[in-house]
Design an enzyme around this catalytic site. Structure first.
Site, PDB file in Angstrom:
ATOM      1  N   TYR A 215       0.845  -1.270   0.015  1.00 60.12           N
ATOM      2  CA  TYR A 215      -0.026  -0.181  -0.008  1.00 60.12           C
ATOM      3  C   TYR A 215       0.840   1.152   0.215  1.00 60.12           C
ATOM      4  O   TYR A 215       2.144   1.221   0.592  1.00 60.12           O
ATOM      5  CB  TYR A 215      -1.131   0.162   1.277  1.00 60.12           C
ATOM      6  CG  TYR A 215      -0.228   0.488   2.671  1.00 60.12           C
ATOM      7  CD1 TYR A 215      -0.418   1.818   2.983  1.00 60.12           C
ATOM      8  CD2 TYR A 215       0.523  -0.718   3.381  1.00 60.12           C
ATOM      9  CE1 TYR A 215       0.340   1.879   4.155  1.00 60.12           C
ATOM     10  CE2 TYR A 215       1.107  -0.400   4.269  1.00 60.12           C
ATOM     11  CZ  TYR A 215       1.131   1.150   4.821  1.00 60.12           C
ATOM     12  OH  TYR A 215       1.547   1.044   6.315  1.00 60.12           O
ATOM     13  N   PHE A 300       2.847   9.550   5.099  1.00 61.19           N
ATOM     14  CA  PHE A 300       3.484   8.902   3.795  1.00 61.19           C
ATOM     15  C   PHE A 300       4.122   7.636   4.307  1.00 61.19           C
ATOM     16  O   PHE A 300       5.098   7.478   4.997  1.00 61.19           O
ATOM     17  CB  PHE A 300       4.824   9.826   3.270  1.00 61.19           C
ATOM     18  CG  PHE A 300       5.259   9.223   1.970  1.00 61.19           C
ATOM     19  CD1 PHE A 300       4.940   9.771   0.596  1.00 61.19           C
ATOM     20  CD2 PHE A 300       6.228   8.203   2.121  1.00 61.19           C
ATOM     21  CE1 PHE A 300       5.483   9.042  -0.269  1.00 61.19           C
ATOM     22  CE2 PHE A 300       6.723   7.618   1.048  1.00 61.19           C
ATOM     23  CZ  PHE A 300       6.410   7.973  -0.276  1.00 61.19           C
ATOM     24  N   GLU A 301       3.419   6.712   3.462  1.00 57.10           N
ATOM     25  CA  GLU A 301       4.127   5.227   3.812  1.00 57.10           C
ATOM     26  C   GLU A 301       3.782   4.594   2.713  1.00 57.10           C
ATOM     27  O   GLU A 301       2.872   4.378   1.860  1.00 57.10           O
ATOM     28  CB  GLU A 301       3.346   4.365   5.033  1.00 57.10           C
ATOM     29  CG  GLU A 301       3.374   4.864   6.479  1.00 57.10           C
ATOM     30  CD  GLU A 301       2.755   4.079   7.374  1.00 57.10           C
ATOM     31  OE1 GLU A 301       3.340   3.919   8.450  1.00 57.10           O
ATOM     32  OE2 GLU A 301       1.715   3.821   7.089  1.00 57.10           O
ATOM     33  N   ILE A 302       5.011   3.641   2.117  1.00 53.55           N
ATOM     34  CA  ILE A 302       4.767   2.490   1.134  1.00 53.55           C
ATOM     35  C   ILE A 302       5.349   1.389   1.937  1.00 53.55           C
ATOM     36  O   ILE A 302       6.556   1.391   2.085  1.00 53.55           O
ATOM     37  CB  ILE A 302       5.609   3.011  -0.144  1.00 53.55           C
ATOM     38  CG1 ILE A 302       5.258   4.257  -0.684  1.00 53.55           C
ATOM     39  CG2 ILE A 302       5.476   1.726  -1.248  1.00 53.55           C
ATOM     40  CD1 ILE A 302       5.862   4.819  -2.123  1.00 53.55           C
ATOM     41  N   HIS A 337       4.238   2.098  14.343  1.00 54.50           N
ATOM     42  CA  HIS A 337       4.637   1.503  12.998  1.00 54.50           C
ATOM     43  C   HIS A 337       6.567   1.692  13.008  1.00 54.50           C
ATOM     44  O   HIS A 337       7.009   0.616  12.641  1.00 54.50           O
ATOM     45  CB  HIS A 337       4.242   2.224  11.836  1.00 54.50           C
ATOM     46  CG  HIS A 337       2.723   1.866  11.511  1.00 54.50           C
ATOM     47  ND1 HIS A 337       2.076   2.282  10.351  1.00 54.50           N
ATOM     48  CD2 HIS A 337       1.995   1.265  12.081  1.00 54.50           C
ATOM     49  CE1 HIS A 337       1.114   1.908  10.151  1.00 54.50           C
ATOM     50  NE2 HIS A 337       0.926   0.954  11.426  1.00 54.50           N
TER      51      HIS A 337
END
Length: 405
Positions: A215, A300-302, A337
């Site tokens: 995601y 913002f995370e990938i 996280h």
């Protein structure tokens, strides 16, 4: 008279021989020119000229074929990635995901429009939008028109969003009052705590997201500054990455006063989940005795949702959840996280997307030098949080081999 006749006839015969020689010479020249025209080198040049009527990606491909072997290697400024080839159908099992409300519509449109323009119009990854209330018809209509990709709208189950009934509300209220007095942003907000808890432990289990592995988290009202000519999902997959970020900073200590002590209890009980090659040096300056508050800014995370769904993170989140810290304090999903990624993965599995220009609120990451030029970035290179006094990027950089990630 006879002699004169013979001499007169000799000239036409010589003239015919001349003409034959000239014709043979012309044919020889034409043959040479023909073979020169169809040579491989000129063939590439011809296709380069003709490709102006084709897409820019075909032109890029031709230019790469013309380059020398050294020049045709992937640019180091893109982290040794492979530029997008529209003829290659390979895609990651990935989606773009956004939590938003109907009232966020203008900010949603801005973010989606930018990311489609800079990246997704070439890749057509699906979008998933989640809300704790049903999306309006107007919201869906205005968002769908922005992309050719599939778009899904989901309702967050109430039991994963609202404050659990077992939370002591009186204790939670006192905790909120303390943060309000200290001027902490969202210090008195229950809905913000709901969101942090949901992003920490539940979003990746939503029925619209369970089919996907990867995601990219997108927020309303953010900025994307640079063209992205490669697939970051495939980059993560091909390089065995788990978590990617652009901005890192310290958390507000009053919001997580007991978090690190709970984390230390968990890793003491479950040392088997801690990676031998972890990133403790990013989150602690004293080998884990205390938390330095550094975290990856999670708007913002990938990342790999299978990591969040895995045994280590599931037990970790449940352990934190049972303390009530999301509501008695104001634990955010960013430190949750970040601590998990730092402890339970190898340090080479965390990636700094230094070539993705991004801004949320007043904090921005703007690529520098060659990356700024190659990405056609619209950001000001001087508006860059990377090495600001309260940036945590220098903590990440001190990890071994960070630059090769």
């Amino acid at each position: 008279m006879q002699t004169l006749f013979r001499n007169t006839m000799a000239h036409p015969l010589l003239s015919t021989a001349h003409r034959r020689s000239i014709i043979i010479a012309l044919i020889t020249v034409l043959c040479v020119c023909y073979f020169m025209v169809i040579s491989p080198e000129d063939g590439y040049l011809s296709s380069k000229v003709l490709s102006t009527e084709r897409s820019v990606y075909k032109l890029d491909e031709t230019l790469l074929n013309l380059a020398s072997p050294a020049e045709s290697e992937p640019s180091h400024s893109f982290g040794n990635v492979i530029l997008h080839d529209p003829s290659n159908p390979r895609r990651a099992n990935a989606t773009l995901v956004m939590l938003a409300r109907n009232s966020d519509l203008d900010g949603v449109i801005s973010s989606v429009e930018q990311l489609e323009s800079k990246f997704n119009h070439k890749f057509n990854y699906p979008w998933v939008f989640l809300n704790d209330e049903p999306f309006s018809f107007e919201f869906k209509r205005r968002v769908k028109v922005l992309t050719d990709a599939d778009v899904s709208f989901g309702l967050i189950p109430r039991e994963t969003w609202v404050q659990p009934p077992w939370i002591d509300e009186e204790r939670a209220r006192k905790g909120r009052d303390i943060l309000i007095k200290e001027g902490v942003i969202y210090g008195g907000s229950v809905s913000y705590r709901n969101m942090c808890r949901y992003n920490s432990g539940f979003f990746f289990h939503h029925e619209l997201l369970t089919p996907y592995k990867w995601y990219w988290r997108v927020e309303p009202d953010v900025r994307f500054y640079c063209d992205l000519e490669y697939d970051p999902f495939l980059f993560m997959e091909d390089h065995d990455k788990i978590y990617g970020f652009t901005i890192s900073m310290p958390e507000w200590e009053p919001t997580i006063t007991s978090l690190w002590s709970v984390v230390k209890e968990f890793i003491s009980d479950h040392p088997e989940y801690v990676s031998p090659n972890n990133s403790m040096d990013f989150i602690s300056d004293d080998a884990g005795d205390t938390y330095n508050m550094c975290h990856f800014w999670s708007n913002f995370e990938i990342a790999d949702m299978d990591f969040w769904r895995g045994e280590a993170y599931t037990k970790f989140f449940n352990y934190l959840e049972n303390t009530g810290g999301f509501y008695y304090e104001r634990w955010g999903d960013a430190p949750i996280h970040s601590i998990a990624a730092a402890l339970f993965t190898r340090k080479d599995q965390i990636h700094f997307f230094k070539d993705i220009g991004y801004k949320h609120a007043e904090f921005a990451h703007c690529p520098q030098g060659r990356q700024w030029r190659e990405g056609h970035c619209s950001c000001n290179p001087n508006d860059n949080f990377d090495f600001a006094q309260n940036s945590c990027l220098r903590h990440f950089m001190r990890l071994d081999d960070w630059m090769f990630g």
